[in-house]
Design an enzyme around this catalytic site. Structure first.
Site, PDB file in Angstrom:
ATOM      1  N   MET A  10     -11.291  -5.644   5.818  1.00 39.03           N
ATOM      2  CA  MET A  10     -10.540  -4.709   6.511  1.00 39.03           C
ATOM      3  C   MET A  10     -10.202  -5.381   8.021  1.00 39.03           C
ATOM      4  O   MET A  10     -10.918  -5.843   8.705  1.00 39.03           O
ATOM      5  CB  MET A  10     -11.403  -3.459   6.771  1.00 39.03           C
ATOM      6  N   MET A  43      -8.926   7.906  -0.137  1.00 30.29           N
ATOM      7  CA  MET A  43      -9.762   8.159   0.764  1.00 30.29           C
ATOM      8  C   MET A  43     -10.591   9.946   0.726  1.00 30.29           C
ATOM      9  O   MET A  43      -9.500  10.763   0.037  1.00 30.29           O
ATOM     10  CB  MET A  43      -8.776   8.462   2.138  1.00 30.29           C
ATOM     11  N   MET A  81     -12.216   4.271  -0.488  1.00 27.77           N
ATOM     12  CA  MET A  81     -12.646   4.521   0.788  1.00 27.77           C
ATOM     13  C   MET A  81     -13.399   5.971   0.750  1.00 27.77           C
ATOM     14  O   MET A  81     -12.815   6.977   1.222  1.00 27.77           O
ATOM     15  CB  MET A  81     -11.668   4.579   1.953  1.00 27.77           C
ATOM     16  N   HIS A 126      -8.407   0.873  -3.865  1.00 27.72           N
ATOM     17  CA  HIS A 126      -9.388   0.587  -2.650  1.00 27.72           C
ATOM     18  C   HIS A 126      -9.929   1.812  -2.393  1.00 27.72           C
ATOM     19  O   HIS A 126      -9.364   2.750  -1.921  1.00 27.72           O
ATOM     20  CB  HIS A 126      -8.490   0.271  -1.452  1.00 27.72           C
ATOM     21  N   HIS A 136      -1.051  -1.382  -4.258  1.00 24.87           N
ATOM     22  CA  HIS A 136      -2.548  -1.114  -3.711  1.00 24.87           C
ATOM     23  C   HIS A 136      -2.706   0.573  -3.394  1.00 24.87           C
ATOM     24  O   HIS A 136      -1.782   0.992  -2.908  1.00 24.87           O
ATOM     25  CB  HIS A 136      -2.708  -1.838  -2.296  1.00 24.87           C
ATOM     26  N   ASP A 154      -4.714   3.502  -2.069  1.00 26.87           N
ATOM     27  CA  ASP A 154      -5.851   3.843  -1.050  1.00 26.87           C
ATOM     28  C   ASP A 154      -6.379   5.391  -1.235  1.00 26.87           C
ATOM     29  O   ASP A 154      -5.782   6.136  -0.898  1.00 26.87           O
ATOM     30  CB  ASP A 154      -5.201   3.876   0.270  1.00 26.87           C
ATOM     31  N   ASP A 173      -6.263  -6.197   4.603  1.00 25.05           N
ATOM     32  CA  ASP A 173      -5.802  -4.928   4.730  1.00 25.05           C
ATOM     33  C   ASP A 173      -5.836  -4.450   5.692  1.00 25.05           C
ATOM     34  O   ASP A 173      -6.811  -4.017   6.764  1.00 25.05           O
ATOM     35  CB  ASP A 173      -6.530  -4.176   3.625  1.00 25.05           C
ATOM     36  N   SER A 184       0.952  -1.065   0.088  1.00 19.65           N
ATOM     37  CA  SER A 184      -0.069   0.070   0.022  1.00 19.65           C
ATOM     38  C   SER A 184       0.826   1.200  -0.066  1.00 19.65           C
ATOM     39  O   SER A 184       1.461   1.415   0.923  1.00 19.65           O
ATOM     40  CB  SER A 184      -0.830   0.038   1.319  1.00 19.65           C
TER      41      SER A 184
HETATM   42  C1  DX5 Z   1      -6.152   1.733   5.749  1.00 19.07           C
HETATM   43  C2  DX5 Z   1      -5.644   1.222   4.393  1.00 19.07           C
HETATM   44  C3  DX5 Z   1      -4.457   0.271   4.188  1.00 19.07           C
HETATM   45  C4  DX5 Z   1      -3.226   0.742   4.970  1.00 19.07           C
HETATM   46  C5  DX5 Z   1      -2.425  -0.385   5.386  1.00 19.07           C
HETATM   47  O1  DX5 Z   1      -7.335   2.531   5.638  1.00 19.07           O
HETATM   48  O2  DX5 Z   1      -6.853   0.654   3.669  1.00 19.07           O
HETATM   49  O3  DX5 Z   1      -4.285  -0.080   3.023  1.00 19.07           O
HETATM   50  O4  DX5 Z   1      -2.406   1.367   4.084  1.00 19.07           O
HETATM   51  O5  DX5 Z   1      -1.667   0.076   6.349  1.00 19.07           O
HETATM   52  P1  DX5 Z   1      -0.819  -1.040   7.257  1.00 19.07           P
HETATM   53  O6  DX5 Z   1       0.098  -1.970   6.556  1.00 19.07           O
HETATM   54  O7  DX5 Z   1       0.219   0.083   7.657  1.00 19.07           O
HETATM   55  O8  DX5 Z   1      -1.600  -1.194   8.307  1.00 19.07           O
HETATM   56 ZN    ZN Z   2      -6.455  -0.378   1.628  1.00 13.62          ZN
END
Ligand code: DX5
Ligand code: ZN
Length: 222
Positions: A139, A39, A70, A68, A35, A37, A175, A10
């Protein structure tokens, strides 16, 4: 037992001031997927990036882009995430009023369709959309931030999802909080794709990332 395990770094944990170099480095270090992320500051408190940044990174690597989302209203920009070069688009079940329709649309756009479940969302939420799904993202922390502790109760959910999806070509991805300590347990429970942010990017550049990716693969196999 870890044959075919997918490691998806990620980039949330990467150096955002050098994103292209970071994506290139994890690619060369042995990442299977990247990956991404996304947000929106609404579905989750944090804000990251959207389609223009994903598109800008697309030329850096040929690895699968695992986006992903969010975000509260993923439907509004599905076309843009596909156009940016996402091979997998994962939406949150909690954010979709019409999940069946959203997943169908992702496939119409030529992408693999994923649904993500927050820690409190039951596994059987996906029971009636299985034929629309290519991936379920469990998650294993509350979404929004990297570096959080793995929630052990998610192991039972992974195992339940493995049973629910038996005989189907659906990837179970995890994740959050994936480390050398947790990788073996999630794979034993049924996960076949592992997202890891801090556990990979805590290394220093390509060589450090390779050491960390290899160690997670080894832990997944143990
Ligand atoms: C959290 C993200 C993850 C995050 C994981 O909301 O979706 O992908 O980057 O980070 P680590 O591996 O540090 O928990
Ligand atoms: Zn993620």
């Amino acid at each position: 037992m870890a044959d075919g395990i997918i490691i998806a770094p990620s980039i949330l944990a990467a150096d955002f001031s050098r994103l292209a170099e970071e994506v290139s480095a994890v690619d060369r270090a042995g990442a299977d997927w990247v990956h991404l992320d996304v947000m929106d500051g609404h579905f989750v408190p944090n804000l990251t990036f959207g389609p223009p940044v994903i598109k800008a990174l697309r030329h850096v690597t040929g690895k699968t882009f695992d986006s992903h989302l969010m975000v509260s209203n993923p439907d509004a920009l599905l076309d843009a995430y596909a156009d940016a070069g996402s091979e997998i688009i994962t939406v949150h079940a909690e954010a979709c009023l019409h999940l069946d329709r959203t997943l169908s649309r992702i496939r119409e756009l030529g992408c693999r369709a994923g649904v993500s479940l927050n820690p409190h969302t039951p596994a059987d939420f996906v029971s009636h959309v299985l034929d629309r799904l290519d991936l379920i993202l469990v998650m294993t922390v509350n979404p929004g931030f990297g570096g959080q502790a793995f929630i052990p109760a998610m192991l039972e959910k992974i195992a339940t999802l493995k049973a629910i999806t038996a005989g189907r070509d659906i990837i179970i991805e995890v994740d959050g909080g994936i480390t050398l300590e947790t990788a073996g347990d999630v794979v034993a429970a049924g996960a076949t794709a592992l997202v890891a942010g801090s556990a990979i990017f805590k290394g220093d550049g390509e060589d450090g990332y390779r050491v960390n990716i290899d160690a997670i693969r080894a832990a997944a196999a143990s």
